[in-house]
Scaffold this motif. Structure first.
Motif, PDB file in Angstrom:
ATOM      1  N   ASN A 256       2.856   4.323 -13.589  1.00  0.00           N
ATOM      2  CA  ASN A 256       4.306   4.365 -13.776  1.00  0.00           C
ATOM      3  C   ASN A 256       5.010   3.243 -13.022  1.00  0.00           C
ATOM      4  OD1 ASN A 256       3.787   6.551 -15.329  1.00  0.00           O
ATOM      5  ND2 ASN A 256       4.654   8.082 -13.937  1.00  0.00           N
ATOM      6  N   GLU A 257       4.481   2.890 -11.855  1.00  0.00           N
ATOM      7  CA  GLU A 257       5.048   1.741 -11.123  1.00  0.00           C
ATOM      8  C   GLU A 257       4.978   0.490 -11.990  1.00  0.00           C
ATOM      9  OE1 GLU A 257       3.808   0.655  -7.162  1.00  0.00           O
ATOM     10  OE2 GLU A 257       3.453   2.727  -6.633  1.00  0.00           O
ATOM     11  N   ILE A 258       3.820   0.293 -12.640  1.00  0.00           N
ATOM     12  CA  ILE A 258       3.641  -0.898 -13.489  1.00  0.00           C
ATOM     13  C   ILE A 258       4.663  -0.877 -14.625  1.00  0.00           C
ATOM     14  CG2 ILE A 258       2.080  -2.057 -15.118  1.00  0.00           C
ATOM     15  CD1 ILE A 258      -0.258  -0.928 -13.375  1.00  0.00           C
TER      16      ILE A 258
ATOM     17  N   GLU B  41      10.585   4.794  -6.513  1.00  0.00           N
ATOM     18  CA  GLU B  41      10.723   4.405  -5.109  1.00  0.00           C
ATOM     19  C   GLU B  41       9.839   3.196  -4.794  1.00  0.00           C
ATOM     20  OE1 GLU B  41       9.933   7.834  -2.656  1.00  0.00           O
ATOM     21  OE2 GLU B  41      11.483   9.055  -3.632  1.00  0.00           O
ATOM     22  N   CYS B  42       8.559   3.286  -5.194  1.00  0.00           N
ATOM     23  CA  CYS B  42       7.626   2.200  -4.856  1.00  0.00           C
ATOM     24  C   CYS B  42       7.955   0.922  -5.632  1.00  0.00           C
ATOM     25  CB  CYS B  42       6.188   2.639  -5.108  1.00  0.00           C
ATOM     26  SG  CYS B  42       5.573   3.692  -3.772  1.00  0.00           S
ATOM     27  N   SER B  43       8.399   1.053  -6.889  1.00  0.00           N
ATOM     28  CA  SER B  43       8.774  -0.149  -7.644  1.00  0.00           C
ATOM     29  C   SER B  43       9.935  -0.858  -6.956  1.00  0.00           C
ATOM     30  CB  SER B  43       9.177   0.216  -9.074  1.00  0.00           C
ATOM     31  OG  SER B  43       8.031   0.430  -9.864  1.00  0.00           O
TER      32      SER B  43
ATOM     33  N   PRO C 156      -0.523   9.573 -12.116  1.00  0.00           N
ATOM     34  CA  PRO C 156       0.401   8.704 -12.873  1.00  0.00           C
ATOM     35  C   PRO C 156       1.098   7.642 -12.024  1.00  0.00           C
ATOM     36  CG  PRO C 156       1.505  10.760 -12.306  1.00  0.00           C
ATOM     37  CD  PRO C 156       0.107  10.861 -11.761  1.00  0.00           C
ATOM     38  N   HIS C 157       0.970   7.719 -10.687  1.00  0.00           N
ATOM     39  CA  HIS C 157       1.858   6.927  -9.838  1.00  0.00           C
ATOM     40  C   HIS C 157       1.804   5.418 -10.108  1.00  0.00           C
ATOM     41  CE1 HIS C 157       4.454   6.052  -6.547  1.00  0.00           C
ATOM     42  NE2 HIS C 157       3.522   5.515  -5.789  1.00  0.00           N
ATOM     43  N   HIS C 158       0.627   4.835 -10.021  1.00  0.00           N
ATOM     44  CA  HIS C 158       0.575   3.371 -10.190  1.00  0.00           C
ATOM     45  C   HIS C 158       0.812   2.941 -11.630  1.00  0.00           C
ATOM     46  CE1 HIS C 158      -1.762   2.894  -6.149  1.00  0.00           C
ATOM     47  NE2 HIS C 158      -0.482   3.113  -5.996  1.00  0.00           N
TER      48      HIS C 158
ATOM     49  N   THR D 166       0.859  -1.181   0.000  1.00  0.00           N
ATOM     50  CA  THR D 166       0.000   0.000   0.000  1.00  0.00           C
ATOM     51  C   THR D 166       0.900   1.236   0.000  1.00  0.00           C
ATOM     52  OG1 THR D 166      -0.124   0.080   2.427  1.00  0.00           O
ATOM     53  CG2 THR D 166      -1.825  -1.167   1.308  1.00  0.00           C
ATOM     54  N   CYS D 167       0.540   2.212  -0.823  1.00  0.00           N
ATOM     55  CA  CYS D 167       1.352   3.425  -0.896  1.00  0.00           C
ATOM     56  C   CYS D 167       1.171   4.218   0.391  1.00  0.00           C
ATOM     57  CB  CYS D 167       0.955   4.258  -2.103  1.00  0.00           C
ATOM     58  SG  CYS D 167       1.614   3.531  -3.608  1.00  0.00           S
ATOM     59  N   GLY D 168       2.284   4.504   1.024  1.00  0.00           N
ATOM     60  CA  GLY D 168       2.241   5.206   2.300  1.00  0.00           C
ATOM     61  C   GLY D 168       2.333   6.713   2.130  1.00  0.00           C
TER      62      GLY D 168
END
Ligand SMILES: [Zn+2]
Length: 460
Positions: free
Chosen positions: A236-238, A207-209, A232-234, A26-28
């Motif tokens: 871009n993580e994908i 960071e999250c990836s 865009p965050h998730h 989960t994104c903090g």
């Protein structure tokens, strides 16, 4: 169990990767300020989901990142003229304290971005080697053109992509979808780390990836966040994770809707912006807030109003009063089989509702039907039956997390103090004083009950 997967935009039956286990990311928080109650809606929902999985027998490994370096944290530190680490530590501490107050179970790991720079550098290097990223003016960008699935999560029309253009900021609108930054070249007034492609600092998305991969592997079960994380965050993580690892990143994406206040977007300028501390200052019971935050389905907009909060508090009090009555059942006698049957069927119905895309309204409705039914039998209930019902409620509350005793809260402390004063007055035979304290508490909605084991109290 089934729930709505943002990736496929439909309800899907849940199948875990490894039997009985769930990897959950989960994104903090981005620790540049105190989170507002809209942020807490997501965190409380994620907690509810995690608790329900655990209740259902899964072993959940939960990772929640702490973004302690990005555009916002750097801006804040520069505004305050303080070192970045000092500013972020203050908000990290406040965040953990809030989680405790809201009875949110801790994650297994809270990785901090600044403690995972080597992992991010490795990931950027792999993306460069594989040709999904390129260097430009000391920064490194991800080439969205190279990833055919770009835009799948956020349902973006590929014609909207501005190919060949690059964007440096971490957050941007769907109108400006460009190559996003993985590594930002060193700038004056910004912290930086040495890197093979030039000193600089990570972009937010990498960071999250990097951190999810380190703690959950390249492919895991569930990723959650607020709807504002989808793009865009998730997205871009994908892109980063799938291009680096050559495999599916996450099986299920769950996103929690926004919270509005009086049907308006919460904003400081409208004066309708609340942190947890703001509400506590107004005497709000954090468990009533938690109840309010979980009681609207996660895919619906939640309208926060003080009237709704009041209603949530009343609903919670109905459960607490029920618990109070059960604890005071004194009838001897055997357990009635019909009570066991009622409990079993209620547990079944509650679970079925929760397993259907976390239908919380249905589940709470089932709970209140049960309370109504048992309340009607309360006078004939045996102590054994009451104990069985209490055990059942405790089990349900491992999911809801709203029944925590507020024994350590400021209200409880004040009530205990008053009770002690009343006891002293009674000992001194000052009954007028003792009665005055009782009615003073009654004005606050506090009922006192003199029992053989001492004075008990409840809030109406
Ligand atoms: Zn994230």
């Amino acid at each position: 169990m089934r729930f709505f997967n943002t990736m496929t935009r439909r309800l899907e039956e849940f199948r875990e990767i490894e039997k009985g286990k769930i990897g959950l990311y989960t994104c903090g928080p981005t620790v540049y300020d105190f989170p507002h109650i809209g942020n807490y809606r997501s965190y409380v929902f994620e907690d509810l989901v995690k608790r329900f999985f655990t209740f259902s027998g899964y072993r959940v490994r939960h990772v929640m990142n702490i973004t302690d370096i990005d555009d916002k944290t750097i801006r804040k530190a520069n505004e305050l003229g303080l070192p970045l680490a000092e500013v972020t530590q203050k908000f990290i501490d406040a965040f953990h304290s809030d989680l405790g107050i809201l009875n949110i179970l801790p994650a297994d790991v809270y990785p901090r971005a600044t403690a995972h720079i080597p992992e991010m550098l490795d990931l950027v290097s792999v993306l460069l080697e594989k040709g999904f990223a390129y260097e430009k003016d000391g920064s490194v960008y991800f080439s969205i053109e190279r990833f055919g699935d770009y835009g799948r999560l956020a349902n973006i029309d590929r014609d909207k992509l501005q190919l060949g253009a690059a964007i440096d900021s971490d957050e941007y609108e769907k109108e400006s979808i460009q190559d996003f930054v993985l590594w930002k070249g060193k700038k004056p007034g910004e912290p930086s780390w040495p890197a093979p492609f030039g000193a600089g600092r990570p972009g937010w998305h990498i960071e999250c990836s990097a951190m999810s991969m380190k703690y959950l592997g390249a492919h895991f079960d569930i990723h959650m966040g607020g709807v504002d994380n989808i793009f865009p965050h998730h997205e871009n993580e994908i892109a980063q994770s799938e291009c680096a690892n050559g495999q599916t990143f996450v099986n299920y994406w769950l996103h929690c809707q926004h919270l509005v206040v009086d049907n308006k977007k919460m904003s400081k300028s409208l004066g309708n912006f609340y942190t947890l501390a703001d509400l506590r200052q107004r005497g709000v019971d954090p468990m009533a807030l938690r109840y309010l935050l979980i009681s609207t389905h996660y895919r619906k907009l939640l309208n926060f109003t003080f009237a709704n909060l009041e209603m949530a508090g009343q609903a919670l009090n109905r459960i607490k009063n029920f618990v109070f009555s059960l604890k005071n059942v004194e009838n001897a006698g055997e357990a009635a089989p019909e009570i066991a049957v009622l409990i079993a069927s209620n547990r079944n119905d509650f679970t079925e509702n929760m397993a259907d895309d976390f239908n919380i309204s249905g589940a709470l409705g089932i709970l209140f039907d049960f309370i109504h039914e048992i309340n009607q039998k309360m006078s004939e209930l045996s102590k054994k039956d009451a104990a069985a019902v209490l055990t059942y409620l405790e089990g349900l509350d491992t999911v809801l997390g709203v029944l925590r005793d507020n024994d350590s809260g400021p209200l409880a402390a004040a009530v205990e103090e008053k009770i002690a004063q009343r006891e002293k007055a009674r000992k001194n035979k000052d009954f007028a004083r003792a009665d005055a304290i009782r009615s003073e508490l009654m004005d606050l909605g506090i009922m006192l009950l003199d029992t053989p084991t001492g004075v008990k109290w409840k809030k109406e």
